[in-house]
Motif scaffolding. Structure first.
Motif, PDB file in Angstrom:
ATOM      1  N   ALA A   1       7.667  22.737  24.277  1.00 55.58           N
ATOM      2  CA  ALA A   1       7.653  24.079  23.694  1.00 55.58           C
ATOM      3  C   ALA A   1       8.643  24.203  22.540  1.00 55.58           C
ATOM      4  O   ALA A   1       8.316  24.753  21.480  1.00 55.58           O
ATOM      5  CB  ALA A   1       7.962  25.117  24.778  1.00 55.58           C
ATOM      6  N   THR A   2       9.856  23.696  22.726  1.00 58.70           N
ATOM      7  CA  THR A   2      10.871  23.830  21.685  1.00 58.70           C
ATOM      8  C   THR A   2      10.526  22.969  20.478  1.00 58.70           C
ATOM      9  O   THR A   2      10.710  23.390  19.326  1.00 58.70           O
ATOM     10  CB  THR A   2      12.254  23.457  22.231  1.00 58.70           C
ATOM     11  OG1 THR A   2      12.517  24.219  23.404  1.00 58.70           O
ATOM     12  CG2 THR A   2      13.338  23.751  21.209  1.00 58.70           C
ATOM     13  N   THR A   3      10.034  21.752  20.716  1.00 62.14           N
ATOM     14  CA  THR A   3       9.643  20.897  19.597  1.00 62.14           C
ATOM     15  C   THR A   3       8.519  21.544  18.798  1.00 62.14           C
ATOM     16  O   THR A   3       8.545  21.548  17.558  1.00 62.14           O
ATOM     17  CB  THR A   3       9.203  19.508  20.099  1.00 62.14           C
ATOM     18  OG1 THR A   3      10.286  18.902  20.798  1.00 62.14           O
ATOM     19  CG2 THR A   3       8.789  18.608  18.947  1.00 62.14           C
TER      20      THR A   3
ATOM     21  N   LEU B   1       8.108  26.310  12.628  1.00 59.81           N
ATOM     22  CA  LEU B   1       9.064  26.978  11.746  1.00 59.81           C
ATOM     23  C   LEU B   1       9.289  26.178  10.466  1.00 59.81           C
ATOM     24  O   LEU B   1       9.376  26.740   9.368  1.00 59.81           O
ATOM     25  CB  LEU B   1      10.391  27.186  12.473  1.00 59.81           C
ATOM     26  CG  LEU B   1      10.389  28.245  13.584  1.00 59.81           C
ATOM     27  CD1 LEU B   1      11.729  28.241  14.316  1.00 59.81           C
ATOM     28  CD2 LEU B   1      10.100  29.631  13.022  1.00 59.81           C
ATOM     29  N   ALA B   2       9.383  24.858  10.587  1.00 58.96           N
ATOM     30  CA  ALA B   2       9.591  24.019   9.409  1.00 58.96           C
ATOM     31  C   ALA B   2       8.385  24.083   8.477  1.00 58.96           C
ATOM     32  O   ALA B   2       8.532  24.162   7.253  1.00 58.96           O
ATOM     33  CB  ALA B   2       9.855  22.579   9.836  1.00 58.96           C
ATOM     34  N   GLU B   3       7.193  24.054   9.048  1.00 59.82           N
ATOM     35  CA  GLU B   3       5.983  24.123   8.217  1.00 59.82           C
ATOM     36  C   GLU B   3       5.879  25.483   7.530  1.00 59.82           C
ATOM     37  O   GLU B   3       5.535  25.564   6.341  1.00 59.82           O
ATOM     38  CB  GLU B   3       4.758  23.865   9.081  1.00 59.82           C
ATOM     39  CG  GLU B   3       3.471  23.785   8.277  1.00 59.82           C
ATOM     40  CD  GLU B   3       2.291  23.357   9.111  1.00 59.82           C
ATOM     41  OE1 GLU B   3       1.186  23.247   8.541  1.00 59.82           O
ATOM     42  OE2 GLU B   3       2.450  23.130  10.328  1.00 59.82           O
ATOM     43  N   ALA B   4       6.203  26.547   8.263  1.00 55.02           N
ATOM     44  CA  ALA B   4       6.136  27.889   7.684  1.00 55.02           C
ATOM     45  C   ALA B   4       7.142  28.068   6.545  1.00 55.02           C
ATOM     46  O   ALA B   4       6.904  28.825   5.606  1.00 55.02           O
ATOM     47  CB  ALA B   4       6.384  28.931   8.767  1.00 55.02           C
TER      48      ALA B   4
ATOM     49  N   GLN C   1      -0.204  17.695  18.373  1.00 52.17           N
ATOM     50  CA  GLN C   1      -0.798  18.974  17.996  1.00 52.17           C
ATOM     51  C   GLN C   1      -0.508  19.317  16.539  1.00 52.17           C
ATOM     52  O   GLN C   1      -1.301  20.005  15.883  1.00 52.17           O
ATOM     53  CB  GLN C   1      -0.277  20.086  18.911  1.00 52.17           C
ATOM     54  CG  GLN C   1      -0.711  19.968  20.358  1.00 52.17           C
ATOM     55  CD  GLN C   1      -2.202  20.171  20.543  1.00 52.17           C
ATOM     56  OE1 GLN C   1      -2.788  21.102  19.994  1.00 52.17           O
ATOM     57  NE2 GLN C   1      -2.838  19.293  21.306  1.00 52.17           N
ATOM     58  N   ALA C   2       0.605  18.841  16.027  1.00 57.91           N
ATOM     59  CA  ALA C   2       0.972  19.069  14.626  1.00 57.91           C
ATOM     60  C   ALA C   2       0.471  17.955  13.703  1.00 57.91           C
ATOM     61  O   ALA C   2       0.737  17.979  12.502  1.00 57.91           O
ATOM     62  CB  ALA C   2       2.483  19.192  14.500  1.00 57.91           C
ATOM     63  N   ASN C   3      -0.234  16.978  14.295  1.00 56.85           N
ATOM     64  CA  ASN C   3      -0.777  15.848  13.528  1.00 56.85           C
ATOM     65  C   ASN C   3       0.323  15.074  12.816  1.00 56.85           C
ATOM     66  O   ASN C   3       0.191  14.697  11.654  1.00 56.85           O
ATOM     67  CB  ASN C   3      -1.835  16.326  12.523  1.00 56.85           C
ATOM     68  CG  ASN C   3      -2.721  15.184  12.035  1.00 56.85           C
ATOM     69  OD1 ASN C   3      -2.961  14.220  12.761  1.00 56.85           O
ATOM     70  ND2 ASN C   3      -3.191  15.288  10.807  1.00 56.85           N
TER      71      ASN C   3
END
Length: 216
Positions: A40-42, A48-51, A176-178
């Motif tokens: 969950a934290t990762t 947040l980094a992508e946003a 999930q973030a590829n």
């Protein structure tokens, strides 16, 4: 520029890695103990980094681990060829059944109970850490502490080299973030009957500092 996101369970592991880190673009953060909070934290950190327009280039789950006697020594460094959800499944009279053998679609499981490390990232880490032992790293919610449970894990996972509590959860978040994923561990204790006197945490953290130079 943003490079790797390296996540550990606890601050002491993060501090050990930062002490040996040579790449200023690598971010090291503790995310908590166990696969659920680590996942969950990762995932939140990646979103947040992508946003913010500064996405990470890859994710590494790092920290100390227990090692299977005869496969890896205390104080040694381990690179996970795969991260395995070793206790996710069902008990039966015939023994443990992994959850991906219970007829559930793979996409319900985040890709299955075994998530392979990214080949390119793993190759880079192996080149930088040629003495490291490479093999599957088991993720468990309950750390193994008896001879019987150790023997059962050995039978189910004959190639596994170590056991920790976060790798699979972090691997799911990365998938999930590829993003490329790998797992880096140093061994603080042998897997088996729980014996705190046999733990070598100081040596494992020192090995983690040495290995941190590979995290570029």
């Amino acid at each position: 520029m943003t490079g790797l996101l390296v996540v550990t369970a606890v601050p002491a592991e993060a501090e050990a890695i930062r002490a040996g880190l040579t790449d200023p673009t690598t971010t090291v953060l503790p995310v908590g103990v166990g696969p659920a909070v680590a996942a969950a934290t990762t995932a939140r950190l990646l979103v947040l980094a992508e946003a913010a327009g500064r996405p990470y280039q890859g994710v590494v789950s790092a920290g100390v681990a227990g090692g299977f006697t005869g496969r890896v020594a205390v104080g040694a460094t381990v690179l996970g060829s795969a991260s395995v959800a070793a206790d996710l499944g069902a008990e039966s009279p015939a023994g443990f059944i992994p959850v991906d053998e219970l007829g559930m679609p793979a996409d319900w499981l985040g890709g299955g109970t075994t998530l392979a490390a990214d080949p390119g990232l793993l190759a880079r880490l192996r080149a930088a850490l040629p003495a490291a032992t490479v093999g599957p790293v088991l993720t468990v919610s309950t750390v193994t502490g008896t001879a019987a449970s150790t023997d059962a894990l050995r039978r189910r996972h004959p190639d596994a080299v170590a056991e920790a509590m976060e790798g699979y959860g972090v691997a799911v978040a990365a998938a999930q973030a590829n993003l490329p994923f790998a797992e880096l561990r140093t061994v603080s204790n042998p897997i088996g009957p729980r014996d705190r006197d046999a733990w070598r945490m100081r040596e494992a953290l020192a090995a983690l500092t040495t290995a941190a130079a590979a995290l570029t």
